[in-house]
Design a protein around this motif. Structure first.
Motif, PDB file in Angstrom:
ATOM      1  N   HIS A 113       5.548   3.775  -4.229  1.00 48.71           N
ATOM      2  CA  HIS A 113       6.177   2.460  -4.279  1.00 48.71           C
ATOM      3  C   HIS A 113       5.188   1.383  -3.839  1.00 48.71           C
ATOM      4  N   PRO A 114       5.100   0.273  -4.575  1.00 53.18           N
ATOM      5  CA  PRO A 114       4.090  -0.747  -4.246  1.00 53.18           C
ATOM      6  C   PRO A 114       4.267  -1.415  -2.892  1.00 53.18           C
ATOM      7  N   ASP A 115       5.448  -1.377  -2.316  1.00 50.65           N
ATOM      8  CA  ASP A 115       5.679  -2.017  -1.014  1.00 50.65           C
ATOM      9  C   ASP A 115       5.248  -1.144   0.165  1.00 50.65           C
ATOM     10  N   GLN A 116       4.916   0.116  -0.082  1.00 54.18           N
ATOM     11  CA  GLN A 116       4.673   1.035   1.034  1.00 54.18           C
ATOM     12  C   GLN A 116       3.396   0.725   1.806  1.00 54.18           C
ATOM     13  N   GLU A 117       2.386   0.209   1.135  1.00 57.04           N
ATOM     14  CA  GLU A 117       1.131  -0.075   1.829  1.00 57.04           C
ATOM     15  C   GLU A 117       1.339  -1.077   2.955  1.00 57.04           C
ATOM     16  N   ALA A 118       2.083  -2.137   2.675  1.00 54.38           N
ATOM     17  CA  ALA A 118       2.315  -3.157   3.696  1.00 54.38           C
ATOM     18  C   ALA A 118       3.186  -2.626   4.831  1.00 54.38           C
ATOM     19  N   ILE A 119       4.211  -1.829   4.501  1.00 55.23           N
ATOM     20  CA  ILE A 119       5.099  -1.285   5.535  1.00 55.23           C
ATOM     21  C   ILE A 119       4.359  -0.279   6.402  1.00 55.23           C
ATOM     22  N   GLU A 120       3.486   0.506   5.787  1.00 51.94           N
ATOM     23  CA  GLU A 120       2.754   1.548   6.511  1.00 51.94           C
ATOM     24  C   GLU A 120       1.940   0.964   7.669  1.00 51.94           C
ATOM     25  N   ALA A 121       1.417  -0.246   7.493  1.00 53.75           N
ATOM     26  CA  ALA A 121       0.591  -0.861   8.536  1.00 53.75           C
ATOM     27  C   ALA A 121       1.360  -1.034   9.841  1.00 53.75           C
TER      28      ALA A 121
END
Length: 280
Positions: A166-174
């Motif tokens: 999912h494209p939003d996961q990178e930002a949430i992962e931080a």
């Protein structure tokens, strides 16, 4: 975790398997027995000295590579004490020996047996994290083969798409204090075995939600897997499924298992849902 950390953890577990035994204190409030269903040890936990009012199949999390731990058993105890539930708990075979092609039908068979077994009340399917993914896939499998469903499906911080795409996961992962995508992808690869990661048995988010029991979902915004819950909400409603959705700002993965006020409120809601199945 990194992919290498997952591989190291799995290798260590192969040499010295972790215990999945319940804490001894559980025996003070519940009758606890264990049988084997195929290769799976399955615990049966019922109220001490009382007839259970409802049945629960609880499928634990742990990235498909970790056993039951104390927070899982604490929730099981809560369901027995507060909801008068008989809780059936499979200690399913972990990846890479346990893979979706075998685990999903086995979990569906357990669920079917509880639904058809009779007794008071209904049957509630509960899973957290990876266990929620296995639980949802089992409900989909059972629907496709017999049409049967539990009274309700409760998913706690569900991991529903092992591709982690999912494209939003990178930002949430931080901002996620517990999970990281590389380790999750590796654990998902081990669980998929010979199946594609996109197969609904592995990633039930990619399956149909039509004809499923009413769903209740809990997630927190500091959980990289919160995208799975949001996508479930969108896809399930598009398929005509009933969804009760709880998203807590600032909270991490599996917050309903944690000793925080929001976790206690979530557990209260889960107990209430199980009681409703007893009454229904």
């Amino acid at each position: 975790m990194s992919a290498e950390a997952v591989r190291t953890r799995v290798a260590r577990s192969a040499r010295r398997p972790a215990s999945h035994l319940p804490p001894r204190s559980l025996g003070r409030v519940a009758e606890v027995s264990r049988t084997f269903v195929g290769a799976w040890p399955v615990y049966d936990v019922s109220p001490l000295g009382a007839e259970p009012a409802v049945r629960v199949l609880y499928v634990h999390g742990g990235g498909y590579v970790d056993e039951l731990v104390r927070p899982h058993w604490a929730l099981i105890r809560t369901l027995v004490e507060r909801a008068g539930a008989r809780v059936v708990v499979p200690a399913y075979v972990l990846a890479p020996r346990g893979t979706a092609d075998r685990s999903v039908p086995a979990a569906a068979d357990l669920l079917s047996g509880l639904i058809e077994g009779g007794g008071a009340g209904g049957t509630v399917l509960v899973g957290d994290s990876a266990g929620a993914g296995l639980a949802l896939a089992a409900a989909q499998w059972l629907r496709d083969r017999t049409g049967a469903q539990p009274s309700r499906i409760v998913l706690i911080s569900p991991w529903l798409d092992v591709t982690m795409s999912h494209p939003d996961q990178e930002a949430i992962e931080a901002g996620d204090p517990m999970l990281a995508r590389p380790g999750l992808r590796e654990a998902g690869r081990l669980y998929a075995g010979t199946l594609a990661a996109e197969d609904p048995r592995v990633s039930p988010l990619r399956g149909s939600f039509a004809g499923l029991a009413p769903l209740t979902v809990f997630t927190g915004t500091r959980d990289v897997l919160s995208t799975d819950s949001r996508e479930l909400l969108r896809r399930a409603r598009a398929d005509g499924a009933e969804v009760e959705f709880h998203e807590e700002p600032g909270l991490p993965h599996v917050y309903p298992l944690l000793p925080v006020p929001e976790g206690r409120a979530a557990r209260e809601r889960i107990v209430a849902l199980v009681r409703e199945a007893a009454d229904g």
